[in-house]
Design a protein around this motif. Structure first.
Motif, PDB file in Angstrom:
ATOM      1  N   CYS A 130     102.215  18.175  38.066  1.00 11.12           N
ATOM      2  CA  CYS A 130     103.109  18.354  39.214  1.00 11.12           C
ATOM      3  C   CYS A 130     103.424  16.977  39.777  1.00 11.12           C
ATOM      4  N   SER A 131     104.706  16.690  40.025  1.00 12.41           N
ATOM      5  CA  SER A 131     105.068  15.366  40.511  1.00 12.41           C
ATOM      6  C   SER A 131     106.289  15.438  41.418  1.00 12.41           C
ATOM      7  N   THR A 132     106.348  14.508  42.356  1.00 11.01           N
ATOM      8  CA  THR A 132     107.461  14.467  43.298  1.00 11.01           C
ATOM      9  C   THR A 132     108.731  13.933  42.663  1.00 11.01           C
ATOM     10  N   PHE A 133     108.649  13.310  41.485  1.00 10.47           N
ATOM     11  CA  PHE A 133     109.839  12.754  40.838  1.00 10.47           C
ATOM     12  C   PHE A 133     110.448  13.708  39.817  1.00 10.47           C
ATOM     13  N   GLN A 134     109.795  14.836  39.556  1.00  7.55           N
ATOM     14  CA  GLN A 134     110.357  15.835  38.637  1.00  7.55           C
ATOM     15  C   GLN A 134     111.291  16.755  39.415  1.00  7.55           C
ATOM     16  N   ARG A 135     112.471  17.019  38.891  1.00  6.75           N
ATOM     17  CA  ARG A 135     113.460  17.821  39.607  1.00  6.75           C
ATOM     18  C   ARG A 135     113.554  19.263  39.116  1.00  6.75           C
ATOM     19  N   GLN A 136     113.245  19.509  37.835  1.00  9.01           N
ATOM     20  CA  GLN A 136     113.304  20.854  37.273  1.00  9.01           C
ATOM     21  C   GLN A 136     112.062  21.091  36.417  1.00  9.01           C
ATOM     22  N   PRO A 137     111.586  22.343  36.338  1.00 10.54           N
ATOM     23  CA  PRO A 137     110.465  22.630  35.430  1.00 10.54           C
ATOM     24  C   PRO A 137     110.835  22.259  34.000  1.00 10.54           C
ATOM     25  N   LYS A 138     109.895  21.702  33.267  1.00 11.75           N
ATOM     26  CA  LYS A 138     110.164  21.240  31.909  1.00 11.75           C
ATOM     27  C   LYS A 138     108.909  21.417  31.067  1.00 11.75           C
ATOM     28  N   LEU A 148     102.774  20.223  27.432  1.00 13.77           N
ATOM     29  CA  LEU A 148     102.771  19.759  28.817  1.00 13.77           C
ATOM     30  C   LEU A 148     103.820  20.530  29.611  1.00 13.77           C
ATOM     31  N   LEU A 149     103.383  21.195  30.666  1.00 12.52           N
ATOM     32  CA  LEU A 149     104.274  21.855  31.606  1.00 12.52           C
ATOM     33  C   LEU A 149     104.424  20.957  32.821  1.00 12.52           C
ATOM     34  N   HIS A 150     105.649  20.451  33.045  1.00  5.28           N
ATOM     35  CA  HIS A 150     105.901  19.499  34.128  1.00  5.28           C
ATOM     36  C   HIS A 150     106.665  20.222  35.234  1.00  5.28           C
ATOM     37  N   LEU A 205     109.058  29.665  30.099  1.00  3.44           N
ATOM     38  CA  LEU A 205     109.901  28.471  30.107  1.00  3.44           C
ATOM     39  C   LEU A 205     110.184  27.990  28.690  1.00  3.44           C
ATOM     40  N   ALA A 206     109.187  28.080  27.814  1.00  5.04           N
ATOM     41  CA  ALA A 206     109.398  27.672  26.417  1.00  5.04           C
ATOM     42  C   ALA A 206     110.445  28.552  25.749  1.00  5.04           C
ATOM     43  N   ALA A 207     110.400  29.860  26.017  1.00  2.00           N
ATOM     44  CA  ALA A 207     111.389  30.776  25.442  1.00  2.00           C
ATOM     45  C   ALA A 207     112.789  30.460  25.962  1.00  2.00           C
ATOM     46  N   ALA A 208     112.904  30.165  27.261  1.00  4.91           N
ATOM     47  CA  ALA A 208     114.201  29.814  27.838  1.00  4.91           C
ATOM     48  C   ALA A 208     114.725  28.501  27.262  1.00  4.91           C
TER      49      ALA A 208
END
Length: 266
Positions: free
Chosen positions: A142-150, A159-161, A194-197
């Motif tokens: 989890c990070s403040t610089f990530q804008r969308q789940p990835k 890695l789930l970001h 998320l991986a399926a999407a």
């Protein structure tokens, strides 16, 4: 570390006001930044003692311009906290279990994780390793610089970001401290969704471009949540406590886990 121990419903692995706060942790700093990267215990309301020279501590974030003129504004904590600071986030962190420990995994089975941290107005991140009942691991960052789940596949571990943000400050904001709660047990299924999407979006893009494209290979956990492998808290933040629980934060917690301001207007 705790896999073979009886685990109560609430387990605290870090308290900055304890006699040996980092007993269960190792720490790492970026030695290429000798004035900017460090891990240091200090008093939250006074920001003292200062780190030894040549280290230079950043100015803590104030809620308003008026508060910046005051030595103490009453929104800090009246206790010792851990200050973790660096412009280079990946190289400055604390980790449990320690990287040199014989215990390779934390081993706690609690579904909820809680972190009490202070927003210092800089980018910040933390990471936890989750293991399923088939011993497959998912890294969750989890990070403040990530804008969308990835989701990405990094060598042997996916890695789930996830994006992370502190509450916005207003005239009614009481403190820059927050308690971040994460339901660990639900993240394994979220990673699968998320991986399926992601794969579906890649297939659509391939059809539009009339190119063949194979789905990314994610070696995701495929069974239910089992336990926590490790936790890493990166720069830049102030840290008060980390604990794990069977219940969500809304239910009753020990009084010493609550946040108390440095001064009172009552």
């Amino acid at each position: 570390m705790f896999a073979n121990s009886i685990q109560p419903s609430t387990v605290s692995i870090f308290s900055a006001s304890g006699s040996n706060p980092l007993q269960l942790f190792s720490s790492s700093v970026d030695h290429d930044l000798p004035t900017d990267s460090f891990v240091h215990l200090l008093h939250d309301s006074t920001s003292s003692p200062l780190p030894p020279e040549p280290l230079i501590m950043i100015r803590p974030l104030r809620l308003t311009q008026q508060e910046a003129m005051l030595p103490e504004c009453g929104h800090e904590l009246q206790q010792t906290v851990l200050h973790i600071q660096s412009p280079n986030i990946p190289k400055t962190f604390i980790r449990c279990p320690p990287e040199t420990s014989a215990a390779t995994e934390l081993g706690l089975k609690h579904p909820w994780m809680h972190i009490q941290a202070r927003n210092l107005g800089r980018e910040w991140s933390f990471e936890v390793g989750l293991v399923d009942r088939a011993s497959k691991m998912l890294r969750v960052r989890c990070s403040t610089f990530q804008r969308q789940p990835k989701i990405t596949q990094t060598q042997t571990t996916p890695l789930l970001h996830l994006p992370l943000s502190f509450p916005a400050t207003t005239d009614h904001t009481l403190t820059t401290w927050s308690t971040i709660s994460l339901h660990l047990a639900s993240l394994l299924s979220k990673a699968t969704i998320l991986a399926a999407a992601t794969n579906a979006a890649a297939d659509d893009a391939a059809e539009d471009d009339t190119h063949e494209q194979q789905d990314p290979a994610y070696d995701l956990p495929s069974s239910a949540y089992s336990h926590i492998s490790y936790i890493k808290i990166y720069a830049t933040c102030r840290l008060r406590r980390i604990w794990f629980s069977e219940a969500a934060l809304g239910q009753r917690i020990p009084w010493e886990f609550e946040l108390y301001s440095a001064t009172s207007n009552l």
